[in-house]
Design an enzyme around this catalytic site. Sequence first.
Site, PDB file in Angstrom:
ATOM      1  N   LYS A  39       0.885  -1.276   0.183  1.00 35.74           N
ATOM      2  CA  LYS A  39       0.024  -0.010  -0.109  1.00 35.74           C
ATOM      3  C   LYS A  39       0.806   1.186   0.069  1.00 35.74           C
ATOM      4  O   LYS A  39       0.516   2.357  -0.732  1.00 35.74           O
ATOM      5  CB  LYS A  39      -1.000  -0.035   1.154  1.00 35.74           C
ATOM      6  CG  LYS A  39      -0.212   0.170   2.784  1.00 35.74           C
ATOM      7  CD  LYS A  39      -1.398   0.310   3.706  1.00 35.74           C
ATOM      8  CE  LYS A  39      -0.431   0.394   5.169  1.00 35.74           C
ATOM      9  NZ  LYS A  39       0.097   1.573   5.318  1.00 35.74           N
ATOM     10  N   THR A  40       1.923   0.995   0.684  1.00 42.71           N
ATOM     11  CA  THR A  40       3.038   2.472   0.816  1.00 42.71           C
ATOM     12  C   THR A  40       3.453   2.783  -0.643  1.00 42.71           C
ATOM     13  O   THR A  40       3.474   3.803  -1.112  1.00 42.71           O
ATOM     14  CB  THR A  40       3.961   2.401   1.599  1.00 42.71           C
ATOM     15  OG1 THR A  40       3.534   1.853   3.061  1.00 42.71           O
ATOM     16  CG2 THR A  40       4.743   3.651   1.965  1.00 42.71           C
TER      17      THR A  40
ATOM     18  N   ASP B 195      -3.618   7.648   4.421  1.00 44.86           N
ATOM     19  CA  ASP B 195      -3.141   6.382   4.720  1.00 44.86           C
ATOM     20  C   ASP B 195      -4.007   5.719   5.941  1.00 44.86           C
ATOM     21  O   ASP B 195      -4.548   6.532   6.751  1.00 44.86           O
ATOM     22  CB  ASP B 195      -1.733   6.193   4.996  1.00 44.86           C
ATOM     23  CG  ASP B 195      -1.042   5.073   5.214  1.00 44.86           C
ATOM     24  OD1 ASP B 195      -1.727   3.859   4.747  1.00 44.86           O
ATOM     25  OD2 ASP B 195       0.217   5.012   5.348  1.00 44.86           O
ATOM     26  N   GLU B 196      -4.281   4.484   6.125  1.00 50.91           N
ATOM     27  CA  GLU B 196      -4.621   3.676   7.283  1.00 50.91           C
ATOM     28  C   GLU B 196      -5.966   4.367   7.576  1.00 50.91           C
ATOM     29  O   GLU B 196      -6.357   4.792   8.782  1.00 50.91           O
ATOM     30  CB  GLU B 196      -3.826   4.028   8.419  1.00 50.91           C
ATOM     31  CG  GLU B 196      -2.358   3.399   8.402  1.00 50.91           C
ATOM     32  CD  GLU B 196      -2.539   1.961   8.303  1.00 50.91           C
ATOM     33  OE1 GLU B 196      -3.370   1.283   8.404  1.00 50.91           O
ATOM     34  OE2 GLU B 196      -1.273   1.089   8.378  1.00 50.91           O
TER      35      GLU B 196
ATOM     36  N   GLN C 192      -7.899  -4.991   9.223  1.00 55.05           N
ATOM     37  CA  GLN C 192      -6.840  -4.665  10.322  1.00 55.05           C
ATOM     38  C   GLN C 192      -7.428  -3.446  11.255  1.00 55.05           C
ATOM     39  O   GLN C 192      -6.418  -2.652  11.516  1.00 55.05           O
ATOM     40  CB  GLN C 192      -5.452  -4.429   9.542  1.00 55.05           C
ATOM     41  CG  GLN C 192      -4.996  -5.510   8.607  1.00 55.05           C
ATOM     42  CD  GLN C 192      -3.624  -5.105   8.353  1.00 55.05           C
ATOM     43  OE1 GLN C 192      -2.638  -5.206   9.000  1.00 55.05           O
ATOM     44  NE2 GLN C 192      -3.407  -4.992   6.909  1.00 55.05           N
TER      45      GLN C 192
ATOM     46  N   ARG D 238       1.509 -11.349  10.362  1.00 52.65           N
ATOM     47  CA  ARG D 238       2.887 -10.663  10.571  1.00 52.65           C
ATOM     48  C   ARG D 238       4.064 -11.759  10.191  1.00 52.65           C
ATOM     49  O   ARG D 238       5.289 -11.419   9.964  1.00 52.65           O
ATOM     50  CB  ARG D 238       3.148 -10.475  12.137  1.00 52.65           C
ATOM     51  CG  ARG D 238       2.063  -9.449  12.716  1.00 52.65           C
ATOM     52  CD  ARG D 238       2.009  -8.202  12.109  1.00 52.65           C
ATOM     53  NE  ARG D 238       0.837  -8.048  11.104  1.00 52.65           N
ATOM     54  CZ  ARG D 238       0.636  -7.332  10.261  1.00 52.65           C
ATOM     55  NH1 ARG D 238       1.752  -6.620   9.856  1.00 52.65           N
ATOM     56  NH2 ARG D 238      -0.220  -7.632   9.152  1.00 52.65           N
TER      57      ARG D 238
END
Length: 676
Positions: free
Chosen positions: A45-46, A230-231, A261, A605
């Site tokens: 995503k970044t 973002d987020e 998330q 993770r």
Amino acid sequence: MSYGGVLRVISTESDLLVDLNPQQKEAVLTVDGPLLVLAGAGTGKTRVLTSRIAHLISQKIASPEEILAVTFTNKAAFEMRQRVCDLISEIPGDMWIGTIHSMATKILRQHGDKVGIDTNFSILDDDDQLRFIKGLIAVLELDEKQYQPKVVMGHIRRWKDRGLFPWKLGLAMGPIETMSRRIYKEYQERLKTLRSLDFGDLILYCTKLFDEHPDILKTFHEKFKYILVDEYQDTNTAQYIWLKALASGHKNLCCVGDDDQAIYSWRGADVGNILRFENDFEGAKIIRLEQNYRSCGHILSAASGLIRNNTKRLGKDLWTTAGDGHQIRVKHAWNSEDEARFVCNEIEKLRLEDVPFGSMAVLVRASYQTREFEERFLRQSIPYQVIGGLRFYERQEIRDAIAYIRFLIDNNDSLAFERIINVPKRSIGDATLHKAHIIAQEEGVSVAVAAQLYASRVRGKASQAINTFFSVLNECRSLLENTPPAIVVKTLLEDSGYISMWKQEKTPEALARLDNLKELVNAIAEFDSLRDFVDHVALIADRVEPDNPDVVSMMTIHGAKGLEFGVVFLVGWEENLFPNQRTLVDNGMSGLEEERRLAYVAITRGKHLVIISYCSHRKTNNSGWQMATPSRFIRELPKDDVIFLDKKGVASAAEQVRDVSEDETPEAVRTRFKSM
């Protein structure tokens, strides 16, 4: 159109897009209208966000000053800026990339006077805010025990997260909330007098500015042609209002986030913001990023299968071209000590196979779980670090409790005495302690003995409090000979008022501290005497690990969000622990779904190997044993992606996880918990 600086534009558009997959490329090139990029864990995503900014600038669709890019941490903002710099060489100083609070601050520095605040305002941090509220409670002559400053601060923060000024609040629920509203009103007025704002005010006053001054809002509509967030799943109501107001101009809003998330409702985040995106922004498009570049196939399949049990989600399934890899391993342990031994033995085996310590992590649901693992790590000389928190025996409440224990077994331990004599508050201030120090020097005795001498010579609250304190200590000392040490400590912490102090606070932090104190009592139960336990703690504290980056990481699952590790151990997957019983009691089905999202975050993770463990027995704070049931989340994992381990640590097809009984719904848990 001015671009405000010299930019080295990438050679061709194809250079920018060459390494993007089709969905990432579509997200970069879709520049008109509202867009939600539903980005699963590890899907890049970044890269999409930074490539999108670079695309807008390099193709002269927008100048740098026409772009607003919002993140939720300073670290994320720095990383975004650096990555865009790598693509375009330089970002002009007038490009707005930063946290939502820093962007709101810039706006209020320019226009805050329009809503009655001084543009030269100061910003309070958490400690400043708490001290300020404590002062107001004192000025209003309220009982701080009844109106806990942290509880009041929690109410004020929740109201601000929802975009509510004092005059916009609805009906109050109970005396604490009623008084908190009064304090909130006074708090806002005093802040204005002091020319100060807290973090919640930064967003709150911005929304007020946009609402009351549409002409100012219009100037930002004209300024920001493109907005990137973002987020987005972590936004609260006030932040949502802020973003929607800014995006109502050009309507070119790109939000990147993952509803699966969303794990921060306890901080005020509202997962509904991302779930309602299509309804909130007319003509919105959703692009799903599902190709994962982090984990192997079995890990992704297991995580996707688990999260499909949630009903409130937009839906996506992660996949990878990296192959199936290892199945998730599930290990049953008899108790927490057995579990810690298993994990450490597995870590040592992996290290012999040249897996670095630094690529391994142990993730816990609750911070108190780290104690058993820390002691085992030290025993087996495995280097480790606790990320996002203190080591167990370094935490405030544990150090306080150990000071109580030290003074219980040695009434001349002046350092321990001075730490605990006014914790909780007993009307014994610095002046009283100063007088005790003078008497100690004159009489040649310890400060504790001097305090008793002082109490025998004067009358008043301090004298009475000192006598009561020593009465409690003496009663507990009388138990030492014939009572198990853990029971003595439990009695001491309760009778001294220390447990009550944290119970009255009623904040998430206080609840975690109470859990840590219960775990401390469990630890003491393993020793024959309190002296043995205190010596043990002193020796552990004296163990300083070498300055070596190759260490096993240990943290809560919440603290692990955004991180990745080659091997991840997920421990304590049992009902009541994970999913957390208190969360189910407080929030019912929505709490269960957030716990499941937390499990999804935990699994994703891991890059190569994920090992889940659970116990069939856990110690309670009464030093007894309690049967534990495997977490329902283990049962919900797709069978093809899971392999169970037997007592020897090898694959076993025979072991099955018992189903959680059908009556253990969140509602049933709530009823059972409240009856305890």
